[in-house]
Scaffold this motif. Structure first.
Motif, PDB file in Angstrom:
ATOM      1  N   SER A 126      -1.025  -3.224  -4.593  1.00 19.26           N
ATOM      2  CA  SER A 126      -1.754  -3.881  -3.496  1.00 19.26           C
ATOM      3  C   SER A 126      -2.723  -4.928  -4.020  1.00 19.26           C
ATOM      4  O   SER A 126      -2.849  -6.016  -3.443  1.00 19.26           O
ATOM      5  CB  SER A 126      -2.523  -2.847  -2.676  1.00 19.26           C
ATOM      6  OG  SER A 126      -1.652  -1.998  -2.003  1.00 19.26           O
ATOM      7  N   ALA A 152       0.830  -1.210   0.000  1.00 21.45           N
ATOM      8  CA  ALA A 152       0.000   0.000   0.000  1.00 21.45           C
ATOM      9  C   ALA A 152       0.862   1.257   0.000  1.00 21.45           C
ATOM     10  O   ALA A 152       0.543   2.246  -0.681  1.00 21.45           O
ATOM     11  CB  ALA A 152      -0.928  -0.006   1.214  1.00 21.45           C
ATOM     12  N   SER A 153       1.967   1.226   0.728  1.00 18.77           N
ATOM     13  CA  SER A 153       2.881   2.366   0.751  1.00 18.77           C
ATOM     14  C   SER A 153       3.497   2.598  -0.628  1.00 18.77           C
ATOM     15  O   SER A 153       3.658   3.743  -1.068  1.00 18.77           O
ATOM     16  CB  SER A 153       3.990   2.156   1.779  1.00 18.77           C
ATOM     17  OG  SER A 153       3.441   2.022   3.062  1.00 18.77           O
ATOM     18  N   ASP A 189      -5.618   0.357  -6.443  1.00 18.10           N
ATOM     19  CA  ASP A 189      -4.176   0.369  -6.218  1.00 18.10           C
ATOM     20  C   ASP A 189      -3.583  -0.883  -6.852  1.00 18.10           C
ATOM     21  O   ASP A 189      -3.782  -1.996  -6.336  1.00 18.10           O
ATOM     22  CB  ASP A 189      -3.876   0.389  -4.717  1.00 18.10           C
ATOM     23  CG  ASP A 189      -4.451   1.627  -4.038  1.00 18.10           C
ATOM     24  OD1 ASP A 189      -4.428   2.698  -4.663  1.00 18.10           O
ATOM     25  OD2 ASP A 189      -4.901   1.492  -2.887  1.00 18.10           O
ATOM     26  N   ASP A 214       2.100   1.800  -3.464  1.00 14.15           N
ATOM     27  CA  ASP A 214       1.027   2.351  -4.293  1.00 14.15           C
ATOM     28  C   ASP A 214       0.901   3.857  -4.100  1.00 14.15           C
ATOM     29  O   ASP A 214       0.775   4.604  -5.070  1.00 14.15           O
ATOM     30  CB  ASP A 214      -0.312   1.684  -3.962  1.00 14.15           C
ATOM     31  CG  ASP A 214      -0.517   0.379  -4.713  1.00 14.15           C
ATOM     32  OD1 ASP A 214       0.003   0.256  -5.839  1.00 14.15           O
ATOM     33  OD2 ASP A 214      -1.201  -0.502  -4.169  1.00 14.15           O
ATOM     34  N   VAL A 215       0.920   4.304  -2.859  1.00 21.69           N
ATOM     35  CA  VAL A 215       0.807   5.738  -2.577  1.00 21.69           C
ATOM     36  C   VAL A 215       2.019   6.490  -3.115  1.00 21.69           C
ATOM     37  O   VAL A 215       1.887   7.552  -3.721  1.00 21.69           O
ATOM     38  CB  VAL A 215       0.620   5.985  -1.060  1.00 21.69           C
ATOM     39  CG1 VAL A 215       0.742   7.452  -0.720  1.00 21.69           C
ATOM     40  CG2 VAL A 215      -0.720   5.429  -0.600  1.00 21.69           C
ATOM     41  N   ALA A 216       3.211   5.908  -2.919  1.00 22.49           N
ATOM     42  CA  ALA A 216       4.435   6.574  -3.374  1.00 22.49           C
ATOM     43  C   ALA A 216       4.504   6.653  -4.898  1.00 22.49           C
ATOM     44  O   ALA A 216       4.944   7.669  -5.447  1.00 22.49           O
ATOM     45  CB  ALA A 216       5.662   5.841  -2.831  1.00 22.49           C
ATOM     46  N   GLY A 253       0.212   7.893  -6.065  1.00 17.94           N
ATOM     47  CA  GLY A 253      -0.524   8.900  -5.306  1.00 17.94           C
ATOM     48  C   GLY A 253      -1.747   8.304  -4.645  1.00 17.94           C
ATOM     49  O   GLY A 253      -2.064   7.127  -4.793  1.00 17.94           O
ATOM     50  N   ASN A 254      -2.450   9.122  -3.905  1.00 16.53           N
ATOM     51  CA  ASN A 254      -3.638   8.682  -3.184  1.00 16.53           C
ATOM     52  C   ASN A 254      -4.867   9.153  -3.949  1.00 16.53           C
ATOM     53  O   ASN A 254      -5.596  10.028  -3.506  1.00 16.53           O
ATOM     54  CB  ASN A 254      -3.612   9.248  -1.761  1.00 16.53           C
ATOM     55  CG  ASN A 254      -4.578   8.520  -0.856  1.00 16.53           C
ATOM     56  OD1 ASN A 254      -5.224   7.570  -1.257  1.00 16.53           O
ATOM     57  ND2 ASN A 254      -4.681   9.005   0.373  1.00 16.53           N
ATOM     58  N   SER A 255      -5.103   8.556  -5.123  1.00 19.22           N
ATOM     59  CA  SER A 255      -6.169   9.018  -6.009  1.00 19.22           C
ATOM     60  C   SER A 255      -7.522   8.378  -5.729  1.00 19.22           C
ATOM     61  O   SER A 255      -8.517   8.787  -6.296  1.00 19.22           O
ATOM     62  CB  SER A 255      -5.770   8.756  -7.466  1.00 19.22           C
ATOM     63  OG  SER A 255      -5.630   7.372  -7.663  1.00 19.22           O
ATOM     64  N   GLY A 256      -7.565   7.348  -4.908  1.00 19.17           N
ATOM     65  CA  GLY A 256      -8.820   6.678  -4.604  1.00 19.17           C
ATOM     66  C   GLY A 256      -9.204   5.620  -5.625  1.00 19.17           C
ATOM     67  O   GLY A 256     -10.213   4.958  -5.486  1.00 19.17           O
TER      68      GLY A 256
END
Length: 149
Positions: free
Chosen positions: A91, A74-75, A88, A77-79, A82-85
């Protein structure tokens, strides 16, 4: 029989036996306790092995590995995305890869408590089913041999 003796899965290896251990051969006490690295190795080497038994330590270390590796995925994916919703990708692929071995180790854990793997279907009963399974997974395995190994 020594604690280090292992039952082997039929297949490849010397004398038609695989080099992948399924359970320890301790007929007086059931499966042996394992550490984090050994549990992780067993988690992947018994990828789709639904027979045999898994000790409490093997199961709970596998759960710990899944949780920690999912946090890392998950980290990533965010890196990377981004945290686009949206979905992912890292993940999602990781969870899909862990689905079968996760079910497999859970079924083997149920076998250690002398329950059929079909008890895993309790998971489909919201909340109550998860509580029932957690209780089953926390219980001590049946001593000696049982009908599952």
């Amino acid at each position: 029989m020594a604690d280090t003796d292992l039952l082997r899965a039929p297949g490849s290896g010397p004398a038609g036996r695989s080099s992948v251990p399924l359970v320890s051969a301790r007929p007086d006490r059931g499966p042996r306790s394992v550490g984090f690295m050994e549990a992780t190795r067993l988690f992947f080497s018994n990828y789709a092995t639904f027979s045999g038994r898994a000790s409490r330590s093997e199961y709970w270390y596998a759960v710990l590995f899944v949780v920690l590796s999912s946090v890392v995925a998950a980290s990533l994916d965010v890196a990377l995305f981004g945290n686009s919703g949206r979905i992912d990708p890292i993940s999602s692929i990781w969870q899909l890869a862990l689905l079968i071995p996760g079910i497999s180790v859970a079924v083997r854990r149920l076998h250690d408590t002398d329950r059929t793997g079909w008890n895993y279907l309790w998971l489909f009963l919201p909340v109550i089913g998860a509580i029932i399974l957690i209780v089953f997974f926390c219980q001590r395995g049946s001593p000696g041999r049982n009908r599952y190994g």
